[in-house]
Design a protein around this motif. Structure first.
Motif, short mmCIF file in Angstrom:
data_model
loop_
_atom_site.label_atom_id
_atom_site.label_comp_id
_atom_site.label_asym_id
_atom_site.label_seq_id
_atom_site.Cartn_x
_atom_site.Cartn_y
_atom_site.Cartn_z
N ILE A 159 0.84 -1.21 0.00
CA ILE A 159 0.00 0.00 0.00
C ILE A 159 0.87 1.25 0.00
CG2 ILE A 159 -1.60 1.38 1.41
CD1 ILE A 159 -2.84 -1.30 2.37
N ALA A 160 1.89 1.26 0.86
CA ALA A 160 2.77 2.42 0.97
C ALA A 160 3.48 2.66 -0.36
CB ALA A 160 3.79 2.21 2.09
N ASP A 161 3.90 1.57 -0.97
CA ASP A 161 4.58 1.63 -2.26
C ASP A 161 3.68 2.27 -3.31
OD1 ASP A 161 6.79 1.18 -3.75
OD2 ASP A 161 6.19 -0.84 -4.39
N GLN A 162 2.45 1.76 -3.37
CA GLN A 162 1.50 2.30 -4.35
C GLN A 162 1.22 3.77 -4.10
OE1 GLN A 162 -1.83 -0.33 -4.05
NE2 GLN A 162 -0.94 -1.89 -5.37
N ALA A 163 1.25 4.16 -2.82
CA ALA A 163 0.96 5.56 -2.49
C ALA A 163 2.19 6.44 -2.68
CB ALA A 163 0.45 5.65 -1.05
N GLY A 164 3.28 5.84 -3.10
CA GLY A 164 4.50 6.61 -3.36
C GLY A 164 5.20 7.09 -2.11
N VAL A 165 5.06 6.34 -1.02
CA VAL A 165 5.71 6.72 0.24
C VAL A 165 7.17 6.25 0.17
CG1 VAL A 165 5.74 6.37 2.74
CG2 VAL A 165 3.55 6.55 1.51
N ALA A 166 8.10 7.18 0.40
CA ALA A 166 9.52 6.82 0.31
C ALA A 166 9.97 6.03 1.54
CB ALA A 166 10.36 8.09 0.16
N ASP A 167 9.68 6.61 2.72
CA ASP A 167 10.12 5.99 3.98
C ASP A 167 9.05 4.98 4.40
OD1 ASP A 167 11.11 5.32 6.45
OD2 ASP A 167 10.73 7.29 7.36
N ARG A 168 9.27 3.69 4.12
CA ARG A 168 8.20 2.72 4.40
C ARG A 168 8.71 1.56 5.25
NH1 ARG A 168 8.53 2.57 -1.55
NH2 ARG A 168 9.68 0.70 -2.08
N ARG A 169 9.16 1.93 6.47
CA ARG A 169 9.55 0.91 7.43
C ARG A 169 8.28 0.44 8.18
NH1 ARG A 169 12.79 4.45 10.86
NH2 ARG A 169 11.53 5.99 9.78
N LEU A 170 8.49 -0.47 9.14
CA LEU A 170 7.37 -1.03 9.89
C LEU A 170 7.67 -0.95 11.38
CD1 LEU A 170 7.18 -4.12 7.58
CD2 LEU A 170 5.25 -2.54 7.88
N VAL A 171 6.61 -0.94 12.17
CA VAL A 171 6.80 -1.05 13.62
C VAL A 171 5.81 -2.09 14.17
CG1 VAL A 171 5.32 0.94 14.06
CG2 VAL A 171 6.88 0.17 15.83
N VAL A 172 6.33 -2.95 15.03
CA VAL A 172 5.51 -3.99 15.66
C VAL A 172 5.42 -3.66 17.14
CG1 VAL A 172 5.20 -6.47 15.94
CG2 VAL A 172 6.62 -5.60 14.08
N GLN A 173 4.20 -3.73 17.71
CA GLN A 173 4.02 -3.38 19.12
C GLN A 173 3.24 -4.47 19.84
OE1 GLN A 173 1.81 0.23 18.65
NE2 GLN A 173 3.65 1.48 18.37
N ARG A 174 3.60 -4.70 21.12
CA ARG A 174 2.76 -5.54 21.96
C ARG A 174 1.41 -4.85 22.15
NH1 ARG A 174 5.21 -9.10 25.69
NH2 ARG A 174 3.42 -9.12 27.06
N MET A 175 0.33 -5.59 22.02
CA MET A 175 -0.99 -5.01 22.26
C MET A 175 -1.18 -4.77 23.76
SD MET A 175 -2.82 -4.69 19.40
CE MET A 175 -4.53 -4.65 19.93
N VAL A 176 -1.75 -3.65 24.08
CA VAL A 176 -2.06 -3.34 25.48
C VAL A 176 -3.58 -3.23 25.60
CG1 VAL A 176 -1.76 -1.70 27.36
CG2 VAL A 176 0.07 -2.04 25.69
N ALA A 177 -4.16 -3.95 26.57
CA ALA A 177 -5.62 -3.86 26.77
C ALA A 177 -5.88 -2.67 27.68
CB ALA A 177 -6.13 -5.14 27.41
N PRO A 178 -6.52 -1.62 27.16
CA PRO A 178 -6.67 -0.41 27.97
C PRO A 178 -7.84 -0.50 28.95
CG PRO A 178 -7.53 -0.04 25.76
CD PRO A 178 -7.09 -1.47 25.82
N GLU A 179 -7.58 -0.14 30.20
CA GLU A 179 -8.69 0.08 31.14
C GLU A 179 -9.28 1.47 30.87
OE1 GLU A 179 -9.91 -1.77 33.98
OE2 GLU A 179 -8.93 -3.44 32.97
N VAL A 180 -8.39 2.44 30.73
CA VAL A 180 -8.79 3.82 30.45
C VAL A 180 -7.74 4.40 29.51
CG1 VAL A 180 -9.31 6.09 31.44
CG2 VAL A 180 -9.71 4.05 32.79
N GLU A 181 -8.16 5.32 28.64
CA GLU A 181 -7.20 5.99 27.78
C GLU A 181 -7.10 7.45 28.14
OE1 GLU A 181 -7.91 5.37 23.63
OE2 GLU A 181 -7.59 3.21 23.79
N LEU A 182 -5.87 7.94 28.21
CA LEU A 182 -5.62 9.35 28.47
C LEU A 182 -4.85 9.96 27.31
CD1 LEU A 182 -4.50 8.13 31.79
CD2 LEU A 182 -5.83 10.20 31.90
#
Lengths: 708, 708
Positions: free
Chosen positions: B565-588
């Motif tokens: 998708i990033a390629d098709q959109a012509g995005v030059a900087d197209r790295r990735l980030v992977v995150q542990r999911m956090v189950a939120p009790e509350v969001e601030l």
């Protein structure tokens, strides 16, 4: 009984008997007679006292039956023990209205309650209307009837000015103080009743009589506790219909204040949210302070009604203009837009360094140059985009006479409201302008609040279309409520809601796990599965709610599990209910409870954190019509959520309003046959349409079934 | 320059020159001299006027250098064109302080700005401190220095009473009006400065000088716009430290009001939320109206400080007691508890039908029986559970003298605050009690608001522990901000936050889909996967965010999809980030922005509907300490969500406060090197601990990377 109302009698009274009159004009029992003389009551005063030939120089009569002409009013100034006989005498003599000062009744608690009931009976049998007991009396400027014993009458020597403003107070002391403030400030509160213990004539009844009589231009009320909510509803309805503005100060807004008020008045408090809803419905302006009460009374009695909420501010200080803009913004008023030709006309009238934008800062030149004042105010009043004009001035003692004269002249040339703030100075400008009918205040916050009240009254909601009530909505209600069940289960509750017109989630009851699985397949997946039982109050806690089930096998397995849990818990009624899952855009809560004052009321609130943390709820006596239902929706603080905040699908507000109307009719129809009805949640689905997902009907004093 | 501050000079001035003095005492240029005489200024007055031998009967001098002794103050009453020369003359003659009345400067817009800058330069070169120009002058009762031209001085003939209350006004007109109100109402506002265009001495500087000088007991301020936020912070800090109460009325609270104020003052508005936070930090009592300003000034200057928020209400009307209870509840005050021995003592002092619960309804007997008043008030003042006593009375003109005398005597026997509400009546009781130092108001709402201000000041937060700032938090900041990137990507932003001490979600950047899958396996499932790019502002809109991925295969597949998708959109900087999911009790949401007045500020708000619909946010100038961070958390309207509302896991508030502190230090340290920092969401996880899940750092004027 007389065919004249108490208000008609008080406004026109020509003959007053004082039963128990004292020769000592300083005693409470002697004051009324002295005040009548002091304020020049033009009619006849008949002191009644069997032990005296004359009282305070006026011929006295041994009893009411000896008085030569039937009095319009008897003021009973006797101690409690002699009151009943006096009221009987009134009846025999044909006196239609008695004002009873004596205390010693229900305000004392139990011992006084019997005495109060007895007096009530005696008055009814005698055919005499009663104001009081335990009140401060009544003061009516049109008849110059000062039938009170409050010492405020004594020393201030009021003008007894009447601007057609009535004030009904349930508090004797506060009533007397506030009346005093009004009279010394030159506000023509010329129709005052202190209702005391209200054994007969109550605040709502007197408001209704004032409206019926027709000459009252605004009603102020000080409310401590209403016994008959329906009388208040009827009175406010009539006032709104006839365009008579009402402003009420109600004590006991907060939980602690309500407890204090209830302990003082001995009557149940009722929910303040219902009062708030009722006030919105009828355009009643709620006074938050004594200042509000007097200020709102002043402007609401005025003859100029704003056609909209667009204000123009003319000031001699840019900072004060910004301050007033803050207040306008706080109170939902709009700043009138000044552009094009009108902007140019205004600019031409002002000194070069004035600011023509609204707020219009005409600079201090307004003091020195009469044309600056005259032309700026005149143009602002003519400006078609301005509904009301606010002028802020201050000090200018040397110029105040000229400036006031100019303002009075300018106001006469327009029918738009013109309100003045005059900060500091000698205080004379306030008096002059108010006397001339131009509301004037020393603090711009007070001015803007008064204008906002005037705008809110002028823009009050149209009276609700009549909603048909009284008939049961369906045979189903009779069937369900009449079958002597211990309570309604969830499916029966929703059947009742559906019959009343409230859309409910697609669901099916099932006797066995196998039935549940088959029902799920018919409804389509995913489904929710719950225990259905009149015996279980807290389904979630028992672990008998399963959401998002995707297959018939899953339903079968979970259903068996639920039945097993119910079995182990000793639940006798252990049926099941299967529901289509609804993906909520927003969750609401719709409810009905029996208010101790107003009977069945309809509550609409946002669910989730709005309910938990903010108590964001709108309440109205049931039933409500479409206009009012829309107004309830719009009154929710979190209404933006229903209007597509942050990419949400907007709710179909008309459909939601229709649900509120149908629900409120059910609430009204069922009356006290149910204790409460709760739809929680009422979900706005992905089409923007409302669906009742869970329902709870609580029967009076019966066992309960709570929402899962 | 003098080593005395302007405030010291004004409080003690003995020699005043009037530069440009006019013989016509009615002209603006003649008034100051006339007022000085009228109010009995005890020192020397030197009119300076080269064309006259004497002015208003006093010997005149051709120039300042001819005046026999160096004046303490020069009041420059000349027109604008002559002001610079006059200021130069002041410098040559060694006059330390000049008050300049002339207008014609920046308030006119562009043409005046140059003139104002020129005058500023001249004053600096001459070493003369300036009040003004374009102000109304200064009035100091201790020195009887009436260095103003406001006509309020002219006709009201003030007492020039000084109760140690200072009033600094940025508005000339409103300042004069309010000063007038205070003086005519007998409120001893004896130290007044109208700061005008503030080319030198500003409102914050004068507050600081008043605090330093030491004899001022309370400061009132009317604020239109602050240019130097740090000066205000410093002044309020010092006032809080020294225990000098400050009450400020700030116009431009609302968006529309702020726009009007900005257009009037020509200065940037700054966010009102920052002012609100600053006022909370330093216990500044914010006046919402002119009444508030005067009422708060009155009570805050008092010597009795409540030790807590427990109030006892003594009233002669049960309904009024309930009303006052409402107000107490509104304002966060507590009703003192009356039980056991104390309840019995009070009951013994009251008539049989009085109500002993709090509010204590002593009935109308308080008017007729001095002992009822004396004993009930005396017992209430002694009651150890009462921090402040409120007495409500009204009318009673015949008894007011005796009652006031009793109250004054009773107050002397206690050091607790005693506030009186006297509704109606002649108005004399208000004057008598206020003059005796017992705050008295005609409306119970005003009384309770004044007491609440007094309580809030007494209970103001401890001054923040010093927070070390100024050094960069880590080399990382230098590295990241210094590398000339177009912006910070999400991972770099969180690295910066983590280095500052803010816990961040476990994550890993990945150059390829394969790397992402391996990183996910190491982090543990489920994970979130996003595009990492400095080039993409709206990740969600581009469809490059995937949540809840459960396996390495899923990550690989989704990662390839994102890169495509990033390629098709012509995005030059197209790295990735992977995150542990956090189950939120509350969001601030935790953020930092550069306020135009106060520089970097820290904002804490609740996310979700609280942010969307309610703008529930607390803002403080950065940095904040632990005490203040706790106070910010407690100030959120939705704080109940953090405290376990409806079965939620309560947040670890100490851990959250620590994050706010660390974040605020980062905000302060980075200063204007970044435009804004946003942590959205800052999630409270299932352990109750805060975790930054997304982070955004915006560089000044650079391209942006927004939160996904």
């Amino acid at each position: 009984m007389s065919d004249r109302t108490a208000i008609e009698i008080l406004l026109t009274a020509r003959r007053v008997a004082i039963v128990g009159a004292s020769d000592d004009g300083l005693k409470a029992s002697g004051r009324t007679q002295r005040y009548l003389k002091m304020y020049g009551f033009p009619g006849e005063v008949y002191p009644v006292n069997p032990r005296r030939e004359s009282v305070q120089g006026t011929r006295a009569y041994p009893s009411l039956s000896d008085v030569p002409q039937t009095p319009d009013v008897a003021v009973v100034v006797l101690p409690q023990a002699l009151v009943e006989d006096a009221v009987r005498d009134c009846g025999r003599a044909g006196v239609p209205l008695a004002i009873v000062f004596a205390s010693g009744y229900a305000e004392l608690g139990e011992e006084g309650v019997d005495r109060q009931q007895s007096l009530t009976r005696v008055a009814r049998e005698a055919g005499v209307r009663i104001i009081g007991p335990n009140g401060n009396g009544a003061v009516f400027a049109p008849s110059r009837l000062t039938a009170g014993f409050m010492t405020g009458l004594d020393q201030t020597r009021w003008e007894l000015r009447d601007d057609g403003i009535a004030f009904i107070s349930q508090s004797g002391a506060m009533g007397a103080f506030i009346l005093n403030m009004a009279q010394t400030e030159g506000l023509g509160v010329g129709r005052f009743v202190s209702t005391g213990n209200e054994i007969d004539l109550s605040l709502p009844m007197l408001i209704e009589q004032l409206v019926d009589e027709g000459s009252t231009r605004a009603v102020m009320g000080y409310v401590e506790g209403i016994r008959d909510g329906n009388r208040l509803v009827a009175a406010l309805h009539k006032a709104s219909e006839r365009g008579v503005p009402v402003t009420l100060m109600k004590v006991g807004r907060t939980e602690q204040g309500a407890a204090a008020a209830a302990s003082h008045t001995g009557s149940l408090a009722g929910s303040d949210d219902v009062y708030a809803g009722l006030f919105r419905r009828y355009g009643v302006q709620r006074a938050e302070s004594i200042e509000d009460l007097l200020d709102f009374g002043r402007v609401l009695a005025g003859v100029r009604h704003p056609r909209g909420r667009r204000v123009t501010i003319v000031t001699l200080s840019g900072g004060a203009g910004a301050l007033m803009t803050d207040y306008a913004s706080d109170l939902g008023l709009e700043m009138a837009s000044w552009t094009g030709e009108w902007r140019e006309r205004m600019a031409a009238a002002l000194p070069p360094f004035a600011s023509v934008g609204n707020p219009i800062d005409v600079t201090g030149a307004i003091a020195s140059d009469d044309r600056v004042l005259t032309e700026s105010v005149s143009i602002a009043l003519q400006h078609p985009g301005t509904d009301a004009l606010l002028v802020l001035l201050g000090n200018m003692e040397a110029e105040e006479e000229r400036v006031c004269a100019s303002l009075v002249r300018l106001a006469e040339q327009s029918d738009k409201p013109l309100l003045v703030t005059w900060v500091g100075g000698s205080g004379q400008a306030l008096k002059t302008l108010n006397a001339a009918g131009i509301p004037c205040f020393a603090d711009p916050r007070r001015t803007m609040r008064a204008l906002a009240a005037q705008v809110a009254f002028a823009a009050r909601p149209a009276l609700a279309e009549p909603v048909e009530v009284g008939a049961d909505p369906t045979d189903l209600a009779d069937h369900l409520l009449g079958r002597g069940a211990t309570g309604l289960d969830e499916v029966a509750a929703k059947a009742l809601l559906a019959a009343a017109g409230v859309p409910t989630v697609m669901e099916a009851a099932a006797g066995t796990a196998g039935d549940a699985a088959r029902a799920a397949a018919e409804l389509g997946f995913p489904v929710a599965l719950k225990l259905l039982s009149v015996d279980v109050a807290h389904k979630s806690e028992l672990g008998v709610v399963r959401l998002g089930l995707q297959t018939a096998e899953e339903v079968l397995r979970q259903a068996e599990d639920i039945v097993r849990i119910a079995d182990q818990a000793g639940v006798a009624d252990r049926r099941l209910v299967v529901q289509r899952m609804v993906a909520p855009e927003v969750e609401l809560i719709l409810g009905s409870v029996l208010d101790p004052v107003f009977g069945p009321v309809t509550m609409l609130g946002l669910g989730g954190v709005f309910a938990e943390v903010l108590a964001d709820v709108q309440v109205r006596p049931s039933p409500v019509g479409m206009t009012e239902a829309r107004e309830m929706i719009g009154g929710l603080r979190g209404v933006a959520l229903l209007r597509g905040a942050r990419g949400r699908k907007p709710a179909d507000e008309e459909a939601l309003a229709r649900v509120v109307v149908d629900f409120s009719r059910l609430s009204a129809d069922l009356g006290d046959r149910v204790e409460s009805i709760e739809v929680n949640p009422l979900v706005i689905d992905s089409n923007g349409l409302p669906v009742a997902v869970d329902g709870l009907v609580l029967l009076p004093a019966g066992p309960t079934e709570e929402a899962s």
